[in-house]
Design a protein around this motif. Structure first.
Motif, PDB file in Angstrom:
ATOM      1  N   LEU A  99       0.824  -1.219   0.000  1.00  0.00           N
ATOM      2  CA  LEU A  99       0.000   0.000   0.000  1.00  0.00           C
ATOM      3  C   LEU A  99       0.853   1.262   0.000  1.00  0.00           C
ATOM      4  O   LEU A  99       1.792   1.380   0.787  1.00  0.00           O
ATOM      5  CB  LEU A  99      -0.905  -0.009   1.245  1.00  0.00           C
ATOM      6  N   HIS A 100       0.566   2.184  -0.899  1.00  0.00           N
ATOM      7  CA  HIS A 100       1.283   3.459  -0.917  1.00  0.00           C
ATOM      8  C   HIS A 100       0.387   4.555  -1.459  1.00  0.00           C
ATOM      9  O   HIS A 100      -0.440   4.329  -2.340  1.00  0.00           O
ATOM     10  CB  HIS A 100       2.573   3.368  -1.753  1.00  0.00           C
ATOM     11  N   PHE A 101       0.578   5.739  -0.909  1.00  0.00           N
ATOM     12  CA  PHE A 101      -0.098   6.922  -1.416  1.00  0.00           C
ATOM     13  C   PHE A 101       0.955   7.817  -2.053  1.00  0.00           C
ATOM     14  O   PHE A 101       1.986   8.098  -1.439  1.00  0.00           O
ATOM     15  CB  PHE A 101      -0.843   7.644  -0.288  1.00  0.00           C
ATOM     16  N   HIS A 102       0.703   8.207  -3.308  1.00  0.00           N
ATOM     17  CA  HIS A 102       1.569   9.158  -3.999  1.00  0.00           C
ATOM     18  C   HIS A 102       1.150  10.554  -3.560  1.00  0.00           C
ATOM     19  O   HIS A 102      -0.040  10.871  -3.548  1.00  0.00           O
ATOM     20  CB  HIS A 102       1.382   9.087  -5.519  1.00  0.00           C
ATOM     21  N   MET A 103       2.117  11.390  -3.248  1.00  0.00           N
ATOM     22  CA  MET A 103       1.839  12.793  -2.948  1.00  0.00           C
ATOM     23  C   MET A 103       2.584  13.627  -3.984  1.00  0.00           C
ATOM     24  O   MET A 103       3.810  13.552  -4.084  1.00  0.00           O
ATOM     25  CB  MET A 103       2.327  13.105  -1.544  1.00  0.00           C
ATOM     26  N   LEU A 104       1.819  14.342  -4.811  1.00  0.00           N
ATOM     27  CA  LEU A 104       2.383  15.081  -5.944  1.00  0.00           C
ATOM     28  C   LEU A 104       2.147  16.567  -5.757  1.00  0.00           C
ATOM     29  O   LEU A 104       1.045  16.986  -5.375  1.00  0.00           O
ATOM     30  CB  LEU A 104       1.707  14.626  -7.239  1.00  0.00           C
ATOM     31  N   GLY A 105       3.160  17.359  -6.045  1.00  0.00           N
ATOM     32  CA  GLY A 105       2.997  18.800  -5.929  1.00  0.00           C
ATOM     33  C   GLY A 105       4.143  19.548  -6.582  1.00  0.00           C
ATOM     34  O   GLY A 105       5.020  18.944  -7.208  1.00  0.00           O
ATOM     35  N   GLY A 106       4.099  20.886  -6.460  1.00  0.00           N
ATOM     36  CA  GLY A 106       5.181  21.698  -6.998  1.00  0.00           C
ATOM     37  C   GLY A 106       4.944  22.153  -8.425  1.00  0.00           C
ATOM     38  O   GLY A 106       5.792  22.831  -9.012  1.00  0.00           O
ATOM     39  N   ARG A 107       3.819  21.761  -9.003  1.00  0.00           N
ATOM     40  CA  ARG A 107       3.434  22.266 -10.333  1.00  0.00           C
ATOM     41  C   ARG A 107       1.909  22.172 -10.447  1.00  0.00           C
ATOM     42  O   ARG A 107       1.260  21.500  -9.635  1.00  0.00           O
ATOM     43  CB  ARG A 107       4.099  21.470 -11.462  1.00  0.00           C
ATOM     44  N   ASP A 108       1.354  22.831 -11.487  1.00  0.00           N
ATOM     45  CA  ASP A 108      -0.080  22.694 -11.730  1.00  0.00           C
ATOM     46  C   ASP A 108      -0.345  21.279 -12.203  1.00  0.00           C
ATOM     47  O   ASP A 108       0.300  20.809 -13.155  1.00  0.00           O
ATOM     48  CB  ASP A 108      -0.544  23.697 -12.799  1.00  0.00           C
ATOM     49  N   LEU A 109      -1.281  20.606 -11.583  1.00  0.00           N
ATOM     50  CA  LEU A 109      -1.595  19.222 -11.930  1.00  0.00           C
ATOM     51  C   LEU A 109      -2.905  19.217 -12.725  1.00  0.00           C
ATOM     52  O   LEU A 109      -3.882  19.821 -12.297  1.00  0.00           O
ATOM     53  CB  LEU A 109      -1.723  18.381 -10.668  1.00  0.00           C
ATOM     54  N   THR A 110      -2.889  18.538 -13.859  1.00  0.00           N
ATOM     55  CA  THR A 110      -4.100  18.520 -14.680  1.00  0.00           C
ATOM     56  C   THR A 110      -5.116  17.547 -14.084  1.00  0.00           C
ATOM     57  O   THR A 110      -4.781  16.613 -13.378  1.00  0.00           O
ATOM     58  CB  THR A 110      -3.778  18.089 -16.127  1.00  0.00           C
ATOM     59  N   TRP A 111      -6.376  17.795 -14.402  1.00  0.00           N
ATOM     60  CA  TRP A 111      -7.452  16.904 -13.978  1.00  0.00           C
ATOM     61  C   TRP A 111      -8.478  16.809 -15.095  1.00  0.00           C
ATOM     62  O   TRP A 111      -8.854  17.834 -15.631  1.00  0.00           O
ATOM     63  CB  TRP A 111      -8.118  17.412 -12.686  1.00  0.00           C
ATOM     64  N   PRO A 112      -8.893  15.599 -15.501  1.00  0.00           N
ATOM     65  CA  PRO A 112      -8.506  14.309 -14.939  1.00  0.00           C
ATOM     66  C   PRO A 112      -7.063  13.939 -15.271  1.00  0.00           C
ATOM     67  O   PRO A 112      -6.491  14.457 -16.235  1.00  0.00           O
ATOM     68  CB  PRO A 112      -9.486  13.312 -15.564  1.00  0.00           C
ATOM     69  N   PRO A 113      -6.450  13.056 -14.478  1.00  0.00           N
ATOM     70  CA  PRO A 113      -5.019  12.779 -14.622  1.00  0.00           C
ATOM     71  C   PRO A 113      -4.651  12.004 -15.885  1.00  0.00           C
ATOM     72  O   PRO A 113      -3.511  11.986 -16.265  1.00  0.00           O
ATOM     73  CB  PRO A 113      -4.682  11.961 -13.365  1.00  0.00           C
ATOM     74  N   GLY A 114      -5.608  11.337 -16.558  1.00  0.00           N
ATOM     75  CA  GLY A 114      -5.290  10.633 -17.815  1.00  0.00           C
ATOM     76  C   GLY A 114      -4.790   9.226 -17.582  1.00  0.00           C
ATOM     77  O   GLY A 114      -4.640   8.772 -16.472  1.00  0.00           O
TER      78      GLY A 114
END
Ligand code: 5GP
Ligand code: ZN
Length: 114
Positions: A99-114
């Motif tokens: 089990l792992h959770f990705h934590m993403l940041g530091g840039r604009d993140l698009t949604w939906p992620p694709g």
């Protein structure tokens, strides 16, 4: 679990860039970052994926999310924002069965992620 790469990271058999650790949680930089900040947050006990979350491991799961808030402040993305992602199983894109959770940041993140 002996064959699990994230268990090996926790016990130090595979090196990692640690970002945060407490008695239940370990967090480290993803090897192939998708964003300037890409942290993996994992339980120290082997839990395969979200299908195994239950009442017995609830305190570990809550610690994972408490660590999200701590890490966000540590890395200064609590104000700018970030994304927490979990992939579960084959069609969910899970490649490491711990089990792992990705934590993403530091840039604009698009949604939906694709
Ligand atoms: P999943 O696709 O299972 O949601 O994510 C697994 C993640 O683990 C991937 O983003 C991949 O880059 C990362 N990863 C795989 N092996 C290692 C490793 O040995 N060290 C680190 N730091 N990250 C890894
Ligand atoms: Zn494991």
């Amino acid at each position: 679990m002996e064959s699990c790469i994230f268990c090996k990271i926790i016990n130090g058999d595979i090196p990692s860039e640690k970002v945060y650790e407490d008695d239940k949680v370990y967090a480290f930089k993803d090897l192939n970052p998708e964003a300037p900040i890409h942290i993996l947050i994992i339980p120290k006990t082997h839990i395969t994926n979200t299908n195994e979350i239950n009442e017995e491991n609830a305190s570990v799961i809550s610690s994972l999310f408490i660590s999200v808030a701590k890490i966000a402040k540590m890395l200064n993305v609590d104000e700018s924002g970030y994304r927490v992602v979990n992939n579960c199983g084959k069609q969910g894109g899970q490649t490491v069965e711990h089990l792992h959770f990705h934590m993403l940041g530091g840039r604009d993140l698009t949604w939906p992620p694709g």
